[in-house]
Design an enzyme around this catalytic site. Sequence first.
Site, short mmCIF file in Angstrom:
data_model
loop_
_atom_site.label_atom_id
_atom_site.label_comp_id
_atom_site.label_asym_id
_atom_site.label_seq_id
_atom_site.Cartn_x
_atom_site.Cartn_y
_atom_site.Cartn_z
N HIS A 1 4.56 5.43 13.83
CA HIS A 1 3.43 4.84 13.10
C HIS A 1 2.61 3.86 13.93
O HIS A 1 1.77 3.16 13.40
CB HIS A 1 3.93 4.16 11.83
CG HIS A 1 4.70 5.07 10.93
ND1 HIS A 1 4.14 6.20 10.36
CD2 HIS A 1 5.99 5.04 10.51
CE1 HIS A 1 5.06 6.82 9.63
NE2 HIS A 1 6.18 6.14 9.72
N LYS B 1 -21.50 -13.33 -18.48
CA LYS B 1 -20.68 -12.19 -18.01
C LYS B 1 -19.61 -11.85 -19.06
O LYS B 1 -18.83 -12.70 -19.46
CB LYS B 1 -19.97 -12.56 -16.69
CG LYS B 1 -20.88 -12.52 -15.47
CD LYS B 1 -20.97 -11.08 -14.96
CE LYS B 1 -21.81 -10.96 -13.69
NZ LYS B 1 -23.10 -11.61 -13.70
N ARG C 1 0.81 4.31 6.38
CA ARG C 1 -0.05 5.06 5.45
C ARG C 1 -1.44 5.35 5.99
O ARG C 1 -2.21 6.09 5.38
CB ARG C 1 -0.13 4.32 4.11
CG ARG C 1 1.25 4.30 3.44
CD ARG C 1 1.23 3.60 2.11
NE ARG C 1 0.40 4.29 1.12
CZ ARG C 1 0.18 3.83 -0.10
NH1 ARG C 1 0.72 2.68 -0.48
NH2 ARG C 1 -0.57 4.49 -0.94
N PRO D 1 -1.22 -5.95 2.70
CA PRO D 1 -1.57 -7.24 3.29
C PRO D 1 -2.79 -7.84 2.60
O PRO D 1 -3.80 -7.18 2.42
CB PRO D 1 -1.88 -6.91 4.76
CG PRO D 1 -2.03 -5.44 4.82
CD PRO D 1 -1.32 -4.85 3.64
N GLU D 2 -2.66 -9.07 2.18
CA GLU D 2 -3.75 -9.78 1.48
C GLU D 2 -4.36 -10.79 2.45
O GLU D 2 -3.91 -10.95 3.57
CB GLU D 2 -3.19 -10.48 0.24
CG GLU D 2 -2.66 -9.52 -0.82
CD GLU D 2 -3.77 -8.79 -1.57
OE1 GLU D 2 -4.95 -9.14 -1.37
OE2 GLU D 2 -3.45 -7.88 -2.34
#
Length: 269
Positions: free
Chosen positions: A90, A150, A109, A2-3
């Site tokens: 789960h 950078k 997980r 999930p983002e």
Amino acid sequence: MPELPEIETSRRGIEPHLVGYCIVNAVVRQPKLRWPVSAQILSLKDRQVLSVQRRAKYLLIELDGGWIIGHLGMSGSVRVLPEPIAPGKHDHVDFVLSNGKVLRYTDPRRFGAWLWADDLSDCGVLKHLGPEPLSDEFDGEYLFKKSRAKKTQVKPWLMDNKLVVGVGNIYASESLFESRILPTRPAGSLTEAECGILVAEIKRVLSRSIEQGGTTLKDFLQADGKPGYFAQELQVYGRMGEPCRVCGTAIESEKLGQRSSFFCRRCQK
Ligand SMILES: [Zn+2]
């Protein structure tokens, strides 16, 4: 994984079922997550939910007298059940609500987390986070200033939470393609104009995903269905060898900072 858009969609999905009600208690079936579930959550009793917020990929549930800080890890999801139903293998945490509903956390997980903070300002996991990508603070000028001198390649640099939060692997590849910037360029080589374009594309790609999430996940109140993460129309991510949608050149892939990166060598400079 999930983002940020999925977390924001989750937040919007669960918010109306929580705010104004009390969390009666938490049923923790598996306390061993990425970090152990906080003792204050294990002993939670009758706390009213004041708001449901998000910071980076953390869900922040503001209670009367403290905060629940949730993270969905690699494979976690939250949904609201209209009533308690038997948990699956789960389904590790249930927050039982005074309206009879249940906020259920599922995570095969177990890399997620449920932590407690009396006050957000002394919350370790939220310290040192860069600005939100959709905030006004994150603009071209900010990115340009931060990028000076950078040498880091621009894609792993964008994915550093200290620079800006929530630009995950998919969104970094996609927004660099939309900006026509090669992911391997040193961040310091970006011009001020490119920084402005890149910021605009990051915001656009993330906003579009949040919008799509809202339509894909129509209802977070489902007894059996799981809120699946949404498939999107991707330009480059996961498309190695396939023709670029703009010029037809085969999309290339390269590992940058241990993460697969996808780009079109012809469109991106
Ligand atoms: Zn191309």
